[in-house]
Scaffold this motif. Structure first.
Motif, PDB file in Angstrom:
ATOM      1  N   ALA A  19     -12.780  -9.743  -7.405  1.00 35.66           N
ATOM      2  CA  ALA A  19     -13.565 -10.430  -8.428  1.00 35.66           C
ATOM      3  C   ALA A  19     -14.673 -11.265  -7.795  1.00 35.66           C
ATOM      4  CB  ALA A  19     -12.657 -11.317  -9.278  1.00 35.66           C
ATOM      5  N   PHE A  20     -14.413 -11.769  -6.575  1.00 41.85           N
ATOM      6  CA  PHE A  20     -15.440 -12.552  -5.898  1.00 41.85           C
ATOM      7  C   PHE A  20     -16.485 -11.653  -5.239  1.00 41.85           C
ATOM      8  CE2 PHE A  20     -11.494 -15.196  -5.218  1.00 41.85           C
ATOM      9  CZ  PHE A  20     -11.732 -16.009  -6.307  1.00 41.85           C
ATOM     10  N   ALA A  21     -16.061 -10.413  -4.921  1.00 45.09           N
ATOM     11  CA  ALA A  21     -16.939  -9.534  -4.153  1.00 45.09           C
ATOM     12  C   ALA A  21     -17.889  -8.782  -5.068  1.00 45.09           C
ATOM     13  CB  ALA A  21     -16.110  -8.554  -3.342  1.00 45.09           C
ATOM     14  N   ASP A  22     -19.096  -8.573  -4.571  1.00 39.81           N
ATOM     15  CA  ASP A  22     -20.065  -7.810  -5.346  1.00 39.81           C
ATOM     16  C   ASP A  22     -19.861  -6.319  -5.145  1.00 39.81           C
ATOM     17  OD1 ASP A  22     -21.192 -10.190  -6.121  1.00 39.81           O
ATOM     18  OD2 ASP A  22     -22.462 -10.269  -4.324  1.00 39.81           O
ATOM     19  N   THR A  23     -19.426  -5.977  -3.934  1.00 40.98           N
ATOM     20  CA  THR A  23     -19.279  -4.565  -3.612  1.00 40.98           C
ATOM     21  C   THR A  23     -17.860  -4.269  -3.184  1.00 40.98           C
ATOM     22  OG1 THR A  23     -21.494  -4.746  -2.712  1.00 40.98           O
ATOM     23  CG2 THR A  23     -20.326  -2.675  -2.335  1.00 40.98           C
ATOM     24  N   ASN A  24     -17.325  -3.185  -3.697  1.00 40.98           N
ATOM     25  CA  ASN A  24     -15.998  -2.740  -3.328  1.00 40.98           C
ATOM     26  C   ASN A  24     -16.116  -1.451  -2.529  1.00 40.98           C
ATOM     27  OD1 ASN A  24     -13.344  -3.280  -3.279  1.00 40.98           O
ATOM     28  ND2 ASN A  24     -12.904  -2.553  -5.358  1.00 40.98           N
ATOM     29  N   LEU A  25     -15.604  -1.469  -1.290  1.00 40.78           N
ATOM     30  CA  LEU A  25     -15.687  -0.299  -0.413  1.00 40.78           C
ATOM     31  C   LEU A  25     -14.285   0.223  -0.169  1.00 40.78           C
ATOM     32  CD1 LEU A  25     -17.909  -0.889   2.752  1.00 40.78           C
ATOM     33  CD2 LEU A  25     -18.038   1.001   1.148  1.00 40.78           C
ATOM     34  N   VAL A  26     -14.103   1.538  -0.235  1.00 41.89           N
ATOM     35  CA  VAL A  26     -12.799   2.103   0.094  1.00 41.89           C
ATOM     36  C   VAL A  26     -12.897   2.796   1.446  1.00 41.89           C
ATOM     37  CG1 VAL A  26     -10.952   3.644  -0.626  1.00 41.89           C
ATOM     38  CG2 VAL A  26     -12.287   2.405  -2.351  1.00 41.89           C
ATOM     39  N   PHE A  27     -11.993   2.419   2.340  1.00 45.72           N
ATOM     40  CA  PHE A  27     -12.004   2.946   3.707  1.00 45.72           C
ATOM     41  C   PHE A  27     -10.641   3.578   3.986  1.00 45.72           C
ATOM     42  CE2 PHE A  27     -11.541   1.528   8.411  1.00 45.72           C
ATOM     43  CZ  PHE A  27     -11.943   2.772   8.866  1.00 45.72           C
ATOM     44  N   ALA A  28     -10.622   4.891   4.215  1.00 42.82           N
ATOM     45  CA  ALA A  28      -9.359   5.614   4.399  1.00 42.82           C
ATOM     46  C   ALA A  28      -9.212   6.080   5.842  1.00 42.82           C
ATOM     47  CB  ALA A  28      -9.294   6.811   3.458  1.00 42.82           C
ATOM     48  N   PHE A  29      -7.995   6.018   6.336  1.00 39.12           N
ATOM     49  CA  PHE A  29      -7.730   6.474   7.707  1.00 39.12           C
ATOM     50  C   PHE A  29      -6.268   6.867   7.829  1.00 39.12           C
ATOM     51  CE2 PHE A  29      -5.396   2.676   9.026  1.00 39.12           C
ATOM     52  CZ  PHE A  29      -5.829   1.755   8.092  1.00 39.12           C
ATOM     53  N   TRP A  30      -5.960   7.721   8.835  1.00 34.32           N
ATOM     54  CA  TRP A  30      -4.557   8.058   9.089  1.00 34.32           C
ATOM     55  C   TRP A  30      -4.099   7.266  10.296  1.00 34.32           C
ATOM     56  CZ3 TRP A  30      -8.352  11.701  10.536  1.00 34.32           C
ATOM     57  CH2 TRP A  30      -8.443  11.949  11.904  1.00 34.32           C
ATOM     58  N   GLY A  31      -2.795   7.233  10.497  1.00 36.40           N
ATOM     59  CA  GLY A  31      -2.252   6.569  11.679  1.00 36.40           C
ATOM     60  C   GLY A  31      -0.861   6.048  11.423  1.00 36.40           C
ATOM     61  N   ASP A  32      -0.006   6.135  12.444  1.00 32.38           N
ATOM     62  CA  ASP A  32       1.329   5.562  12.354  1.00 32.38           C
ATOM     63  C   ASP A  32       1.202   4.043  12.449  1.00 32.38           C
ATOM     64  OD1 ASP A  32       2.372   8.086  12.231  1.00 32.38           O
ATOM     65  OD2 ASP A  32       2.544   8.268  14.405  1.00 32.38           O
ATOM     66  N   PRO A  33       2.225   3.307  11.995  1.00 28.84           N
ATOM     67  CA  PRO A  33       2.127   1.837  11.967  1.00 28.84           C
ATOM     68  C   PRO A  33       1.552   1.208  13.236  1.00 28.84           C
ATOM     69  CG  PRO A  33       4.134   2.520  10.897  1.00 28.84           C
ATOM     70  CD  PRO A  33       3.477   3.773  11.401  1.00 28.84           C
ATOM     71  N   PRO A  34       1.935   1.643  14.469  1.00 32.27           N
ATOM     72  CA  PRO A  34       1.365   0.966  15.641  1.00 32.27           C
ATOM     73  C   PRO A  34      -0.151   1.160  15.781  1.00 32.27           C
ATOM     74  CG  PRO A  34       3.130   2.474  16.284  1.00 32.27           C
ATOM     75  CD  PRO A  34       2.893   2.675  14.842  1.00 32.27           C
ATOM     76  N   GLU A  35      -0.690   2.170  15.085  1.00 31.52           N
ATOM     77  CA  GLU A  35      -2.118   2.447  15.223  1.00 31.52           C
ATOM     78  C   GLU A  35      -2.970   1.705  14.190  1.00 31.52           C
ATOM     79  OE1 GLU A  35      -2.909   6.767  15.867  1.00 31.52           O
ATOM     80  OE2 GLU A  35      -0.743   6.937  15.690  1.00 31.52           O
ATOM     81  N   VAL A  36      -2.319   1.053  13.244  1.00 27.73           N
ATOM     82  CA  VAL A  36      -3.044   0.443  12.126  1.00 27.73           C
ATOM     83  C   VAL A  36      -3.798  -0.847  12.479  1.00 27.73           C
ATOM     84  CG1 VAL A  36      -2.763  -0.561   9.816  1.00 27.73           C
ATOM     85  CG2 VAL A  36      -1.581   1.556  10.398  1.00 27.73           C
ATOM     86  N   PRO A  37      -3.244  -1.744  13.338  1.00 28.20           N
ATOM     87  CA  PRO A  37      -3.885  -3.059  13.531  1.00 28.20           C
ATOM     88  C   PRO A  37      -5.391  -3.056  13.795  1.00 28.20           C
ATOM     89  CG  PRO A  37      -1.768  -3.043  14.609  1.00 28.20           C
ATOM     90  CD  PRO A  37      -1.997  -1.651  14.084  1.00 28.20           C
TER      91      PRO A  37
END
Lengths: 412, 296
Positions: A19-37
């Motif tokens: 609601a505060f943001a003017d733009t909403n961006l969707v960013f998709a990626f694959w990866g096992d939990p250790p690769e997410v950070p």
């Protein structure tokens, strides 16, 4: 109860943020939990600098990622920025934005990337994605097994024969069955061996006109792998190796004393209970060094409604900031793609970083073009299967498909 | 049509009301996709760009595709082995467990367990058992002195029999339960009458049990054949259709063309071929049933 309330509060907050943001961006990626950070870090850092943008992260494991992405893209939707491989196929289906004009307009330092590795992210000379990393392979070896078998550690002077010899000495059998393999390999990295033998799969990996794997050098390399499986019995058949957990678990479980694979395994091998180290890949019989160039990359959705914001985020994601986040990540550091940037290069401090960097310089592009998925699944892979299971020689199996592959190349 | 009473009309409305959810689901998730697939099979469509009219191109391409011929052969091989084995073993289990042997409830559960086990989990475990080097099956064979051990899932010759063995293991419990239900429907007085006439053992099985079981046998046959033509998960988990397409079957081929190669037209055309094969086989069986199926 307290936990429930904080969860509710958290949900309300996360729902409220857009609601505060003017733009909403969707960013998709694959990866096992250790690769997410690193992905999360990049998105959070970017949002901190750009309070008007909210980035929604969509993470899926590798196995389900593309099914979901394909369905979203086919429906004309999907994430604005996404992690991607097989770029030419996606580009040929008009799903990716041509990044050339954006790069030109904003003077993005694309020349700091290895030029050759950009080829698999392009179609017909247009760049559709920017690589995240290099899938550089190295030779991991179990020092304890080497010591016990009295085998000398691998070094930069190794050739195929040295590898084969060591693998034989390290393989342990009991009553005719192997209880520990000398080495485990990646099933889809066979082009690397062809390159080390001075051969090629096609005359050009991204704009092919002729199938060259059936030429002498290619046949010899494929037969060498087939012999490791069936004659020397020092490595498992690829299909069975994958089923046993592949390079990731066979090396850690000491079911194989050596593994040839990329930097993403550093994380899982970290937990091994034995001493191990990393060496450069052995050279082919005539001394040619070759490795796999390039890796997955980031692309923009051709149907994105917020392309300006998407490109602004991509400049951060693919620029030095993003590259440093990926390359200095704790769990599974990536060999950086932006190797021409000194700050990025200096940030890559993974164990054995020098070996990874020097091997990256020998990288060569694997085949990657729109009809490759088709050709490899229908013709090349079935032929290779017969070499891997010992039912045909490489010369016979590859010779039998040569004309068909060439015809398929001409058809498109 | 006679006019319905007010109450009957009310009941009819209620019936439609209860049927609506399943009718809607059937229409949206089964009928519409089947009709759509029929039309898609006459187009070139990559999912991402608008379809282009192809007329019979996809069917011609299938006709000329050596992999498709291999796939048809594989599917036939699978059905011809899996269906009879599954039915025969299911029938034997049912006959054995219908005689009041001690612990029969336990064995019924044991034989039925594979049916309710996740195919993916079962396939993964069986892939381990079939591993040519570490696997228990080859370990057992080598204890018996077999030296030329089969490479099972990576061998063109043995991969399909291995997949068939697992599918029979998984499906026989279902056949068994249906046969058990059929056996318990046979009236006891018929057996008593035949006993008075001196029919026992094999003669009783051959002349009383099997004929009276035939409606159930017919049902099991039809669903086994349809189910076998649709084999997919086991292939996907155990062999990914390899080696060299040795275990590539029709539904896997459809999946591969649709969702790996993005050739929806070819995939839909193959789906139509599958539909035609199953439809023809089912119609032929309905025709032939007069010769061997006995409804009291």
């Amino acid at each position: 109860m307290k936990r429930l309330w904080s969860a509710v509060l958290g949900l309300a907050l996360s729902a409220a943020t857009p609601a505060f943001a003017d733009t909403n961006l969707v960013f998709a990626f694959w990866g096992d939990p250790p690769e997410v950070p690193p992905f999360e870090k990049i998105a959070n850092d970017y949002m901190a600098k750009h309070p008007d943008v909210h980035i929604e992260l969509q993470n899926a494991p590798w196995s389900g990622y593309f099914t979901k992405l394909d369905a979203q893209l086919a429906a004309g939707g999907g994430p604005d920025v996404f992690f991607i491989t097989n770029v030419p196929s996606y580009a040929a289906r008009n799903t990716l934005e041509d990044l050339g004009p954006w790069i030109e307009k904003t003077k993005f330092p694309i020349n700091e990337y290895v030029k050759d590795s950009l080829r698999i992210h392009s179609l017909n000379g247009k760049l559709y994605s920017i690589p995240r990393d290099n899938a550089t392979n190295v030779l991991y070896y179990n020092k304890d097994d080497f010591d016990k078998a009295g085998v000398k550690y691998p070094d930069a002077n190794w050739k195929w024969a040295d590898l084969e010899d060591a693998a034989k000495k390290l393989t342990v059998t009991d009553g005719g069955r192997v209880t520990r393999y000398g080495i485990v390999l990646e099933s889809n990295a066979w082009p690397m061996w062809v390159y080390q033998d001075g051969g090629s799969v096609f005359d050009d990996p991204v704009q092919p006109t002729t199938f060259t794997l059936a030429d002498d050098a290619g046949v010899k390399a494929i037969q060498f792998l087939g012999d490791l499986i069936n004659k020397d019995k020092v490595t498992p058949n690829f299909q069975e190796a994958d089923q046993m957990g592949g390079t990731a678990s066979m090396f850690t479980a000491d079911q194989a004393s050596m593994a040839i694979t990329n930097a993403s395994r550093l994380g899982s091998y970290d937990k091994a209970t034995f001493k191990w180290a990393v060496a450069p890949l052995p050279a082919g019989p005539t001394g040619i060094h070759a490795n796999e160039a390039g890796g997955a990359g980031f692309a923009m959705n051709a149907n994105s409604k917020v392309k300006d914001a998407a490109w602004d985020f991509m400049q951060y994601l693919c620029g030095p900031e993003g590259q440093i986040a990926f390359t200095s990540a704790g769990g599974s550091p990536a060999v950086p793609a932006m190797i021409g940037n000194d700050a990025v290069k200096a940030a890559f401090k993974a164990p054995f970083a020098d070996v990874f960097l020097s091997e990256t310089e020998t990288g060569k592009v694997f085949p990657q073009f729109p009809t490759y998925v088709d050709i490899t699944n229908k013709l090349i892979q079935p032929a290779l299967d017969k070499v891997w299971n010992g039912e045909a020689t490489a010369a016979d199996a590859l010779g039998a498909i040569k004309d068909q592959v060439n015809a398929a190349l001409k058809a498109k | 049509m006679p006019r319905l009473s007010a109450m009957a009309r009310g009941e009819e409305r209620a019936a439609w009301l209860f049927l609506t959810p399943s009718l809607v689901l059937f229409a949206v998730f089964t009928a519409l996709p089947v009709i759509a697939a029929f039309f898609i099979s006459f187009t070139h469509w990559d999912l991402f760009n608008p379809p282009k009219l192809a007329l019979l191109d996809n069917y011609v391409a299938l006709w000329n595709d050596p992999i498709f011929r291999q796939v048809l052969g594989n599917t036939g091989y699978y059905v011809l082995l899996a269906v009879p084995l599954q039915m025969l073993l299911g029938l034997l289990c049912a006959l054995g467990l219908n005689r009041g042997v001690p612990g029969q409830a336990f064995f019924r559960v044991v034989y039925f367990l594979p049916v309710v086990t996740s195919t993916v989990a079962a396939g993964l475990v069986w892939a381990w058992l079939f591993n040519s080097n570490f696997g228990l099956i080859n370990m057992g064979l080598s204890l018996f002195g077999v030296t030329d051990l089969p490479k099972w899932l990576v061998s063109s010759k043995w991969a399909m029999p291995a997949v068939i063995a697992v599918s029979v293991w998984q499906g026989l419990g279902y056949a068994m339960v249906l046969f058990l239900a059929g056996l318990q429907n046979i009236r006891q007085d018929i057996y008593e009458a035949s006993a008075l006439d001196g029919a026992t053992g094999m003669r009783r099985l051959w002349h009383i049990t099997l004929p009276l079981l035939s409606p159930m046998t017919f049902f099991v046959l039809i669903i086994s054949i349809i189910g076998s033509f649709q084999v997919f998960e086991l292939v996907y988990v155990m062999t990914k259709a390899g080696p060299s397409n040795a275990t590539n079957t029709l539904v896997f081929f459809i999946y591969q063309n649709g969702f790996m190669f993005y050739q929806m037209g070819i995939a839909s055309a193959a789906a139509m071929v599958l539909f035609l094969i199953v439809l023809t086989l089912t119609l032929v069986q309905y025709r032939l049933q007069d010769r061997w199926v006995h409804y009291d």
